[in-house]
Each structure stands twice: as C-alpha cells, then as structure tokens.
Design an enzyme around this catalytic site. Structure first.
Site, mmCIF file in Angstrom:
data_model
loop_
_atom_site.group_PDB
_atom_site.id
_atom_site.type_symbol
_atom_site.label_atom_id
_atom_site.label_comp_id
_atom_site.label_asym_id
_atom_site.label_seq_id
_atom_site.Cartn_x
_atom_site.Cartn_y
_atom_site.Cartn_z
ATOM 1 N N LYS A 215 -8.801 -1.383 5.824
ATOM 2 C CA LYS A 215 -9.080 -1.845 4.454
ATOM 3 C C LYS A 215 -8.077 -2.913 4.013
ATOM 4 O O LYS A 215 -8.428 -3.883 3.357
ATOM 5 C CB LYS A 215 -9.068 -0.649 3.495
ATOM 6 C CG LYS A 215 -10.303 0.228 3.687
ATOM 7 C CD LYS A 215 -10.252 1.513 2.906
ATOM 8 C CE LYS A 215 -9.288 2.496 3.488
ATOM 9 N NZ LYS A 215 -9.439 3.877 3.104
ATOM 10 N N ARG B 150 -14.563 12.802 8.112
ATOM 11 C CA ARG B 150 -13.279 13.453 8.426
ATOM 12 C C ARG B 150 -12.909 14.464 7.347
ATOM 13 O O ARG B 150 -12.346 15.525 7.637
ATOM 14 C CB ARG B 150 -12.168 12.392 8.551
ATOM 15 C CG ARG B 150 -12.270 11.583 9.835
ATOM 16 C CD ARG B 150 -11.387 10.349 9.772
ATOM 17 N NE ARG B 150 -10.021 10.674 9.463
ATOM 18 C CZ ARG B 150 -9.212 9.908 8.724
ATOM 19 N NH1 ARG B 150 -9.634 8.760 8.237
ATOM 20 N NH2 ARG B 150 -7.985 10.285 8.484
ATOM 21 N N SER C 20 -7.618 3.785 9.295
ATOM 22 C CA SER C 20 -8.397 3.799 8.058
ATOM 23 C C SER C 20 -7.721 2.926 6.994
ATOM 24 O O SER C 20 -8.346 2.049 6.385
ATOM 25 C CB SER C 20 -8.517 5.260 7.591
ATOM 26 O OG SER C 20 -8.937 5.344 6.265
ATOM 27 N N HIS D 114 0.858 -1.189 0.000
ATOM 28 C CA HIS D 114 0.000 0.000 0.000
ATOM 29 C C HIS D 114 0.887 1.229 0.000
ATOM 30 O O HIS D 114 1.847 1.311 0.767
ATOM 31 C CB HIS D 114 -0.899 0.026 1.246
ATOM 32 C CG HIS D 114 -1.715 1.283 1.317
ATOM 33 N ND1 HIS D 114 -2.882 1.445 0.591
ATOM 34 C CD2 HIS D 114 -1.510 2.447 1.963
ATOM 35 C CE1 HIS D 114 -3.360 2.656 0.800
ATOM 36 N NE2 HIS D 114 -2.547 3.286 1.640
ATOM 37 N N ASP E 236 -15.280 2.649 7.848
ATOM 38 C CA ASP E 236 -14.240 3.576 7.377
ATOM 39 C C ASP E 236 -14.777 4.464 6.257
ATOM 40 O O ASP E 236 -14.476 5.652 6.211
ATOM 41 C CB ASP E 236 -13.005 2.831 6.885
ATOM 42 C CG ASP E 236 -11.983 3.821 6.325
ATOM 43 O OD1 ASP E 236 -11.485 4.639 7.124
ATOM 44 O OD2 ASP E 236 -11.745 3.824 5.111
HETATM 45 N N1 URA Z 1 -6.061 7.090 2.948
HETATM 46 C C1 URA Z 1 -7.003 6.383 3.609
HETATM 47 O O1 URA Z 1 -7.450 5.343 3.158
HETATM 48 N N2 URA Z 1 -7.430 6.852 4.786
HETATM 49 C C2 URA Z 1 -6.978 7.990 5.341
HETATM 50 O O2 URA Z 1 -7.398 8.340 6.416
HETATM 51 C C3 URA Z 1 -6.009 8.726 4.629
HETATM 52 C C4 URA Z 1 -5.556 8.246 3.428
#
Ligand code: URA
Length: 429
Positions: free
Chosen positions: A187, A168, A183, A82, A161
């Site tokens: 995922k 947010r 967050s 990621h 999320d």
């Molecule tokens: N990418 C995400 O998936 N979540 C965040 O909070 C910031 C960047």
C-alpha cells in the site's frame, strides 16, 4: 500453473519462484484461486515464512494488482510515514503539517481504526466538514497547495491486499511477519512516495509485543522499500504506555493542535520531531539549507500550525470549529499516593474502545467525543483521591465496562522503582 503445487511447495518448506508468486496473487485477485486455497497458502507461509526475495516479489505482485500513484513533478520531494498503530498515536496529525512547513510533500494514505487502536481518518473526521475521500486529482491539488494530504486509500490501490487481508483476518494468519510487511509495503509503495519512515511500535498496545519481532518486521519492511527504490528507514518506538494524555478521536485532534501550537505532551512532541527529522533526511532535505526548517522550529514559530489549518481547509474542514464532545463524563480517582510506575497501553486502548471511540466491525460508526483523558503519565506523582482518568462517552451505560478495562492497568509505587523507557528504542536503515 497448479495452485495445489504452490501450496505443497510452501507447506514442505520450499522457496516459491517469482512465477509462482506472480501467478498465485493474480489468479487469487481474479477469483480463479479459491478462498480456501489461498487460506491454506497463507497458513503455510505463516508456518514456513518467506525469504527476502520472496517477500519482495510477493509485495511487487500485490502492488501490480492495482494502480500506482505518481507524484513526480511536484516542486518538492515526497516523503511519508507509516505507523504500525498504537494507543493515543495521533502523530500523523502534527507530523504531516510539520514536514510540509519544513519543505517536504507528504502524500499520506491512512486507514480507519479496528479494535483497540484508533485510525487517523476517524480522528480527522471529528473535525466538522473534513472529507477523507478524495480523487487522485484532488489529492495532487491538495498536496501541491499545502504540502500535505491525508486521505483514504481508494479501492484501486493494491486490491490483492484488500482481499487477502480480509481472508487473513478470519483464518488466524494476520500475525505473520512476511505477510504483514508485504501488506503494509504494497500500500505504501502504491501511494508513490519517494521516501518512507516506518514507526514500528513495540509493547502491550502494539501488534508486536517484543523488541525482537518488531526489529524483524522493521528489517523486512526496510528491505522491501529499498528493493523498490524507496529510501526507507524504521524507528522502533515504545508502545507499552499510551502516547500523550488523550486517547479517542476528537480528544486526540485537540492534543495534536496543542502540539502544533508549540505546547503539548513531551512524548508526542518528541516523537513528532524525531520522525519529521527522519522524513526530511530520507527525502534529502537538510534543515538550515535551501530554506529547509528544523521541525522543532516549525512547531515553535507557528508555521506548522498554519500548515495544519491550510491542510484541514483544503479538505473541507473548519480548523476553528469546536470539536465534538461526549455527552457524559466519569472521573476515576487514584487509590493511593505515590509515583505512577506503570500505565498499560492495551488496557487504556480497550477502555477507549469500550467507551465508543473504536469499532468492532468495519461498518460500525465511532463516537467522535468518546475516549480517555490521562491525568498522570508514568513517572509522575499522583495523590489518593485525585483524578487519575476521565472517561468520556455518549452513553453513561458504557462507563462500568470501560472502568473494568482500566482495573489493574496501572501501578502506583515509589519513585525509585520507576525506570523511564526510551521512546525511540532502535533505528533500522
Ligand atoms: N496492517 C496492514 O496494513 N496489514 C497487515 O497485515 C497488518 C497491519
């Protein structure tokens, strides 16, 4: 449980209990905790932080809000990467087939771009026929057949999320390290990978502008992964200048294919190989043993390119089809002779966005051919009157604003003043 008690506890600097965290995430996802209450809690977390146990539990609760994919039973280990996002960051494109060619299985759930950084799905969608939306069964089939799959995360993955991130975004609470870490990791853990390598970008084109914050984000994410039984490693990598020489969707696909063909810019090749080696190591695969190939070899011998073509075809794309090109071009000339000593990632990303490569709102379409070609990278010589950038757009009206974004984005000076930055700044395990 009383939501006001939970908000007050964090506001006053106390640690949230596991029960409070589980309850608040679940109640928010079900609509029982109101948006204004969650926004107060997010701000309290932004200001007060969370410790390792709290962040880990917060991630677990978001993970539990949806489904978790399971790729056990494949004939090779799963390993994923990621990136926190950067300008010209097309690394997923050459990386996934390279790791597949070396013996790993890469289940990559990716996103679309928002703002000045591009999204992997937008890049791949510039390939005629390529499809981002796959069912879980299709995902598994593609992964089994090709060793890699790159697709959109379904709505069933970490729904808490999805809701919290949207909140947010409009309440000034995106830039909280525990909330970003939870967050991203909710995922990635939902995607069911056994090993994970995080590419945490640092610099003007990245979320994290300084090394100390990037290191803290990396540490927090590595701890969450480890706490959930996923072998997790992070590399801190430079994003003060764009990666590669092309920024924009189809432009970046073309550059990724160059890398897969054994050529391409040294920074894209170097980062692809460094991340691929980490992904293999995290999955317990050692080059030279049991038929596992070294990533540099897979790029040289054509096996990574063959894996790319399989992967594109398996998702409906035609890897041989011409890529879309923008209708208009404008060349920006170098104003002086010397060495390019600085080229700012954020400003180049902003220019590409203004040319149509990115989107301002989630529902906007991107222009596949739009973007910026860089004729020089920091450390290279430029000559006055020679091309420095080529801008690509579907409408010539976009050029002036893009060129404005590039004003002041670079310095041309003496060779002696240029100190190359290392691409990999640190490794956190
Ligand atoms: N990418 C995400 O998936 N979540 C965040 O909070 C910031 C960047």
């Amino acid at each position: 449980m009383d939501v006001i008690e939970v908000i007050r506890a964090k506001r006053d600097g106390h640690r949230l209990t596991p029960e409070q965290i589980d309850w608040v995430i679940d109640a928010y996802t079900r609509g029982e905790v109101a948006e204004e209450q969650m926004s107060a809690l997010a701000m309290a977390i932004f200001l007060r932080g969370m410790d390792r146990a709290e962040v880990s539990r917060w991630t677990e609760a978001m993970l539990a809000s949806g489904e978790r994919l399971d790729f056990t039973g494949l004939d090779r280990p799963t390993t994923d990467k990621h990136s926190t996002g950067g300008v010209g960051d097309k690394i997923t494109l050459p990386l996934t087939p390279t790791v597949a060619a070396c013996g790993g299985a890469v289940p990559q759930l990716s996103g679309r771009g928002l703002g000045h950084t591009g999204g992997t799905l937008d890049k791949l969608e510039s390939i005629p026929g390529w499809r981002a939306s796959l069912s879980t069964a299709e995902m598994r089939r593609v992964l089994e057949e090709t060793g890699g799959v790159i697709c959109a995360a379904g709505a069933g993955l970490a729904p808490a999320d999805r809701k919290l991130y949207a909140l947010r975004d409009v309440t000034g609470t995106v830039e909280s390290i525990p909330l970003i870490a939870a967050s991203i990791m909710s995922k990635k853990l939902a995607e069911g990978t056994g090993a994970l390598v995080l590419d945490v970008k640092v610099g003007s084109g990245a979320f994290m502008k300084d090394v100390a914050s990037a290191r803290e984000l990396a540490r927090t994410m590595v701890d969450i992964g480890t706490d959930h039984g996923v072998r997790t490693v992070a590399l801190l990598t430079d994003m003060s200048t764009p990666l590669g020489r092309r920024v924009g969707n189809a432009l970046e696909v073309a550059e990724a294919v160059e890398v897969l063909s054994g050529a391409g810019p040294a920074d894209v090749v170097g980062l692809t190989v460094a991340l691929a080696r980490e992904m293999l190591a995290a999955a317990g695969l050692t080059p030279g043993r049991g038929g596992v190939k070294d990533p540099a070899e897979a790029l040289r011998d054509g096996s990574a390119l063959a894996a790319w073509k399989d992967l594109v075809r398996a998702q409906g794309g035609d890897p041989e089809a011409p890529l879309p090109e923008a209708a208009e071009r404008r060349v920006v000339l170098a104003p002086a002779t010397g060495t390019l000593t600085r080229l700012d990632a954020y400003q180049v990303g902003l220019a590409a966005w203004r040319l149509g490569a990115g989107r301002a709102r989630k529902e906007d379409a991107v222009s596949f051919g739009a973007g910026v070609t860089l004729h020089a990278k920091p450390g290279e010589r430029v000559a006055a009157g020679e091309p420095l950038f080529t801008l690509h757009a579907d409408e010539a009206a976009r050029f002036d604003r893009a060129a404005q974004a590039l004003e002041g984005s670079f310095d041309i000076g003496d060779d002696a003043r240029h100190e190359p930055r290392p691409l990999v700044i640190d490794r956190i395990a």
